[in-house]
Design an enzyme around this catalytic site. Structure first.
Site, PDB file in Angstrom:
ATOM      1  N   HIS A 154       0.853  -1.195   0.000  1.00 47.93           N
ATOM      2  CA  HIS A 154       0.000   0.000   0.000  1.00 47.93           C
ATOM      3  C   HIS A 154       0.886   1.240   0.000  1.00 47.93           C
ATOM      4  O   HIS A 154       2.106   1.140   0.101  1.00 47.93           O
ATOM      5  CB  HIS A 154      -0.917   0.011   1.237  1.00 47.93           C
ATOM      6  CG  HIS A 154      -0.184   0.109   2.553  1.00 47.93           C
ATOM      7  ND1 HIS A 154       0.204  -0.995   3.285  1.00 47.93           N
ATOM      8  CD2 HIS A 154       0.269   1.175   3.250  1.00 47.93           C
ATOM      9  CE1 HIS A 154       0.830  -0.604   4.368  1.00 47.93           C
ATOM     10  NE2 HIS A 154       0.900   0.708   4.393  1.00 47.93           N
ATOM     11  N   HIS A 216       4.692   7.261   2.559  1.00 48.75           N
ATOM     12  CA  HIS A 216       5.494   6.042   2.372  1.00 48.75           C
ATOM     13  C   HIS A 216       4.835   5.091   1.389  1.00 48.75           C
ATOM     14  O   HIS A 216       3.624   5.074   1.230  1.00 48.75           O
ATOM     15  CB  HIS A 216       5.752   5.299   3.686  1.00 48.75           C
ATOM     16  CG  HIS A 216       4.515   4.745   4.354  1.00 48.75           C
ATOM     17  ND1 HIS A 216       3.771   5.447   5.272  1.00 48.75           N
ATOM     18  CD2 HIS A 216       3.904   3.535   4.259  1.00 48.75           C
ATOM     19  CE1 HIS A 216       2.771   4.698   5.705  1.00 48.75           C
ATOM     20  NE2 HIS A 216       2.817   3.525   5.099  1.00 48.75           N
ATOM     21  N   HIS A 248       1.243  -0.630  14.611  1.00 47.28           N
ATOM     22  CA  HIS A 248       0.231   0.420  14.490  1.00 47.28           C
ATOM     23  C   HIS A 248      -1.044  -0.035  15.211  1.00 47.28           C
ATOM     24  O   HIS A 248      -1.444  -1.200  15.098  1.00 47.28           O
ATOM     25  CB  HIS A 248      -0.179   0.618  13.027  1.00 47.28           C
ATOM     26  CG  HIS A 248       0.884   1.112  12.104  1.00 47.28           C
ATOM     27  ND1 HIS A 248       1.583   2.272  12.291  1.00 47.28           N
ATOM     28  CD2 HIS A 248       1.330   0.605  10.929  1.00 47.28           C
ATOM     29  CE1 HIS A 248       2.415   2.456  11.279  1.00 47.28           C
ATOM     30  NE2 HIS A 248       2.297   1.455  10.448  1.00 47.28           N
ATOM     31  N   TYR A 257       9.179   2.075   9.793  1.00 50.71           N
ATOM     32  CA  TYR A 257       9.313   3.130   8.789  1.00 50.71           C
ATOM     33  C   TYR A 257      10.793   3.497   8.705  1.00 50.71           C
ATOM     34  O   TYR A 257      11.446   3.692   9.739  1.00 50.71           O
ATOM     35  CB  TYR A 257       8.583   4.402   9.216  1.00 50.71           C
ATOM     36  CG  TYR A 257       7.074   4.432   9.147  1.00 50.71           C
ATOM     37  CD1 TYR A 257       6.340   3.661   8.267  1.00 50.71           C
ATOM     38  CD2 TYR A 257       6.370   5.315   9.978  1.00 50.71           C
ATOM     39  CE1 TYR A 257       4.949   3.767   8.218  1.00 50.71           C
ATOM     40  CE2 TYR A 257       4.997   5.419   9.934  1.00 50.71           C
ATOM     41  CZ  TYR A 257       4.282   4.645   9.056  1.00 50.71           C
ATOM     42  OH  TYR A 257       2.914   4.758   9.017  1.00 50.71           O
TER      43      TYR A 257
HETATM   44  C1  M3P Z   1      -0.481   2.654   9.038  1.00 48.70           C
HETATM   45  C2  M3P Z   1       0.423   2.253   7.966  1.00 48.70           C
HETATM   46  C3  M3P Z   1      -1.584   6.123  12.191  1.00 48.70           C
HETATM   47  C4  M3P Z   1      -0.784   5.446  11.244  1.00 48.70           C
HETATM   48  C5  M3P Z   1      -1.016   4.234  10.789  1.00 48.70           C
HETATM   49  C6  M3P Z   1      -0.248   3.752   9.723  1.00 48.70           C
HETATM   50  C7  M3P Z   1      -1.278   7.478  12.508  1.00 48.70           C
HETATM   51  O1  M3P Z   1      -1.488   1.907   9.305  1.00 48.70           O
HETATM   52  O2  M3P Z   1       0.196   1.250   7.359  1.00 48.70           O
HETATM   53  O3  M3P Z   1       1.408   2.929   7.723  1.00 48.70           O
HETATM   54  O4  M3P Z   1      -2.505   5.658  12.740  1.00 48.70           O
HETATM   55 FE    FE Z   2       1.724   1.857   5.919  1.00 43.28          FE
END
Ligand code: M3P
Ligand code: FE
Length: 309
Positions: A154, A216, A248, A257
């Protein structure tokens, strides 16, 4: 569940500052498989278990970021249907001829109100995953090179007008809203996670004043242990890590990340829950954004909100 429209994010084209340094990074550290180079100087990669010719394309530029994200649709009839839907909705589309991108058929391109170029396409050469289709082994040696993700999973994109973007994906492209984070006043969405199948998300957006930004691209790992191993490989190669390894709250995915040599963030991701289109959207209030991002630490890392390419 029958999947008949948009199937998956099928390619991202990302800008890098130094092509050969980036090729070494994506091939030998992330462990993607290089599948081609074209006359424009673009370099094409796939993850080891992907069947199509490429999923990640880099080109040299003086600024990092994403050129476009392409979604694979089931077939040409669906491509025509979805393009007609976009036009009826009032979105201008253009057709990029077959072959403009190596081993790829005609693409329908349009620009979102967030400033991102999105493509739909129905044809890309199947090069396979190096494993025979008759009596296949569970993996090949390509998996053992570098971090070795399974597939492009994704992307999270930052830009304005997320409410309008959500309408386009849900009303025209057949996605559904899996999770969202509310703005501080609770009246709008600060971030949205959308799925076109049973993945926890295929694309996500966060509200941001500057259009067309990349937060990302995410690469799927096979286990939490593989995410930890990815962290080891990042450190062995002094890759700058942003967040993680952690989990997450939003999506329940396990994550790291980190940044590529040009400052494009990428994610190594595993897991997440498995929604269906009839499930009700899960909502996070802004004061719980920290848990959404990093559940164990409950920390809204500053870089998550401010560093994009
Ligand atoms: C994701 C991802 C937040 C971030 C979630 C990120 C702020 O689910 O796949 O990068 O909830
Ligand atoms: Fe993600």
């Amino acid at each position: 569940m029958a999947m008949t429209g948009v199937l998956r994010p099928g390619h991202a084209q990302v800008r890098v500052l130094d092509l050969e340094e980036s090729v070494r990074f994506y091939r030998d550290v992330l462990g993607l498989v290089e599948t081609g180079r074209d006359a424009q100087g673009r370099v094409y990669f796939k993850c080891w278990d992907e069947r199509d010719h490429h999923s990640y394309v880099i080109r040299e530029s003086d600024r990092a970021g994403i050129d476009f994200l392409g979604f694979r649709v089931l077939d040409k009839a669906n491509l025509d249907r979805l393009e007609a839907g976009l036009k009826a909705y009032g979105i201008a589309t253009e057709r990029i001829p077959a072959g403009e991108m190596l081993e790829t058929g005609e693409r329908v391109r349009f620009t979102l109100p967030s400033g991102h170029a999105i493509e739909l396409y129905a044809e890309k050469t199947k090069v396979g995953n190096g494993i025979p289709l008759i009596n296949p082994a569970p993996w090949s040696l390509q998996r053992e090179h570098g971090i070795g993700p399974v597939r492009l999973d994704h992307a999270l994109l930052y830009g304005p007008n997320v409410a309008e973007v959500q309408k386009i994906f849900t009303e025209v492209l057949g996605f559904y809203l899996v999770e969202r984070v509310l703005t501080p006043d609770g009246n709008a969405n600060a971030a949205i996670w959308l799925s076109c199948g049973q993945k926890v998300h295929d694309i996500a957006f966060a509200e941001y004043p500057e259009p067309g930004k990349l937060h990302h691209c995410s690469f799927l790992m096979e286990s939490w242990e593989q995410v930890l191993r990815a962290g080891d490989i990042m450190s062995m190669n002094t890759v700058p890590v942003d967040i993680g390894p952690t989990r997450h709250g939003v999506t329940r995915g396990c994550t790291i990340y980190a940044w590529d040599p040009s400052g494009n963030r990428f994610e190594t991701f595993f897991g997440g829950h498995l929604p269906y289109p009839d499930y009700e959207t899960m909502t996070w209030t802004f004061d719980n954004f920290g848990q959404g991002l990093d559940y164990p630490q409950r920390k809204l890392h500053e870089t998550f909100l401010t560093v994009v390419s």
